[in-house]
Enzyme design. Structure first.
Site, mmCIF file in Angstrom:
data_model
loop_
_atom_site.group_PDB
_atom_site.id
_atom_site.type_symbol
_atom_site.label_atom_id
_atom_site.label_comp_id
_atom_site.label_asym_id
_atom_site.label_seq_id
_atom_site.Cartn_x
_atom_site.Cartn_y
_atom_site.Cartn_z
ATOM 1 N N SER A 8 11.645 18.414 7.566
ATOM 2 C CA SER A 8 11.684 16.773 8.319
ATOM 3 C C SER A 8 11.897 16.669 9.801
ATOM 4 C CB SER A 8 11.542 15.831 6.947
ATOM 5 O OG SER A 8 11.576 14.532 7.871
ATOM 6 N N HIS A 33 7.457 18.454 8.800
ATOM 7 C CA HIS A 33 6.771 17.304 7.599
ATOM 8 C C HIS A 33 7.569 16.032 8.758
ATOM 9 C CE1 HIS A 33 6.094 14.219 4.983
ATOM 10 N NE2 HIS A 33 7.230 13.794 5.369
ATOM 11 N N ASP A 35 7.748 12.502 10.208
ATOM 12 C CA ASP A 35 8.069 11.303 9.815
ATOM 13 C C ASP A 35 7.642 9.654 10.741
ATOM 14 O OD1 ASP A 35 8.731 11.380 6.988
ATOM 15 O OD2 ASP A 35 10.400 12.488 8.173
ATOM 16 N N MET A 37 7.426 5.616 11.707
ATOM 17 C CA MET A 37 8.431 4.735 11.348
ATOM 18 C C MET A 37 7.762 2.793 12.129
ATOM 19 S SD MET A 37 11.409 6.131 9.626
ATOM 20 C CE MET A 37 11.903 7.724 8.680
ATOM 21 N N HIS A 66 3.696 11.272 8.400
ATOM 22 C CA HIS A 66 3.899 10.715 7.007
ATOM 23 C C HIS A 66 3.980 9.390 7.988
ATOM 24 C CE1 HIS A 66 6.872 9.184 3.655
ATOM 25 N NE2 HIS A 66 6.269 8.435 4.070
ATOM 26 N N MET A 68 4.815 5.593 7.707
ATOM 27 C CA MET A 68 5.669 4.449 7.022
ATOM 28 C C MET A 68 5.870 3.222 7.829
ATOM 29 S SD MET A 68 8.835 6.906 6.203
ATOM 30 C CE MET A 68 8.509 8.182 7.109
ATOM 31 N N MET A 137 7.552 9.613 -2.801
ATOM 32 C CA MET A 137 8.579 9.446 -2.120
ATOM 33 C C MET A 137 9.490 9.341 -3.056
ATOM 34 S SD MET A 137 8.395 9.376 0.450
ATOM 35 C CE MET A 137 10.097 8.666 1.210
ATOM 36 N N ASP A 175 9.296 14.073 -1.222
ATOM 37 C CA ASP A 175 9.702 13.598 -0.372
ATOM 38 C C ASP A 175 11.054 13.003 -0.680
ATOM 39 O OD1 ASP A 175 10.529 13.643 2.416
ATOM 40 O OD2 ASP A 175 8.373 11.899 2.583
#
Ligand code: DX5
Ligand code: ZN
Length: 216
Positions: A8, A33, A35, A37, A66, A68, A137, A175
């Site tokens: 990640s 990966h 992330d 947000m 991913h 979020m 998660m 994750d």
């Protein structure tokens, strides 16, 4: 299937992103990966589409995005434009999950559904046949470097049982708080893909850590 490793980027050195991505390119990592947000769905803000766009030309590994964020279904087109391989949306953020999953596939990506630690696997009974991957998660989303939530091992086992019972080939990705010790137990419980952020990027030799995770 041999398990996959998805480092990640959240724990990478953002002032040296190109070198970090080149390190991943030269490693045994299977995916990268990423992330995203929004400071609303999770109490933190990471990076967004301009960064993914930049990565598109230098990252040689499939991008596992991913999200979020609230209402991730609004951004299917934007994610597809970055060349992402997999788009993961949170179960908790999608009122019309089936519609969002269909849109992701329609846009040419693999579709993943993500569960927060408190969301039971049983809620996937009527959608799992439509997704390519379930991302569990094993920490509360929002930050790297958090403590692994033990119950995630049992949850992985429960999800593996559901996939086997239904005769599906849905992938299971985990994750949060993954290291050699938790990673080994997650693989034994039925995980296919391990995400690791701080364990990889904060290590003195990330290439070796990725190798060690791959060798589990
Ligand atoms: C957390 C992110 C993770 C994070 C994991 O919200 O979804 O991908 O980077 O970090 P570690 O591996 O350090 O727990
Ligand atoms: Zn993540």
């Amino acid at each position: 299937m041999k398990h996959l490793i998805a480092p990640s980027l959240l724990s990478a050195d953002f002032m040296n992103l190109r070198q970090e991505v080149e390190m991943i390119n030269h490693s045994e990592a299977d995916w990268l990966h990423l992330d995203i947000m929004d400071g609303v769905f999770v109490p933190n803000i990471s990076f967004g589409f301009p960064v993914l766009e930049g990565l598109k030309s230098i990252c040689k590994k499939p991008m596992d995005v991913h999200l979020m964020i609230v209402e991730p279904g609004k951004f299917v087109h934007e994610v597809a434009e970055t060349g992402a391989y997999m788009m993961n949306v949170h179960y908790e953020a999608c009122t019309h999950l089936h519609r969002t999953i269909a849109a992701i596939k329609e846009a040419g990506m693999k579709a993943g559904v993500t569960l927060n630690p408190h969301t039971p696997v049983s809620l996937l009974e009527d959608i799992i046949q439509d997704v390519d991957m379930v991302l569990l998660m094993s920490v509360n989303p929002g930050y790297g470097g958090q403590k692994f939530i033990e119950h995630s091992v049992e949850k992985t086992r429960c999800l593996r049982e559901m996939i086997t019972r239904k005769g599906l080939n849905t992938l299971i990705e985990i994750d949060g708080g993954v290291n050699l010790e938790t990673g080994k137990r997650l693989l034994e419980a039925g995980a296919d893909i391990l995400v690791a952020g701080s364990f990889v990027f904060k290590a003195p030799n990330p290439i070796k850590v990725i190798h060690d995770l791959k060798a589990l």
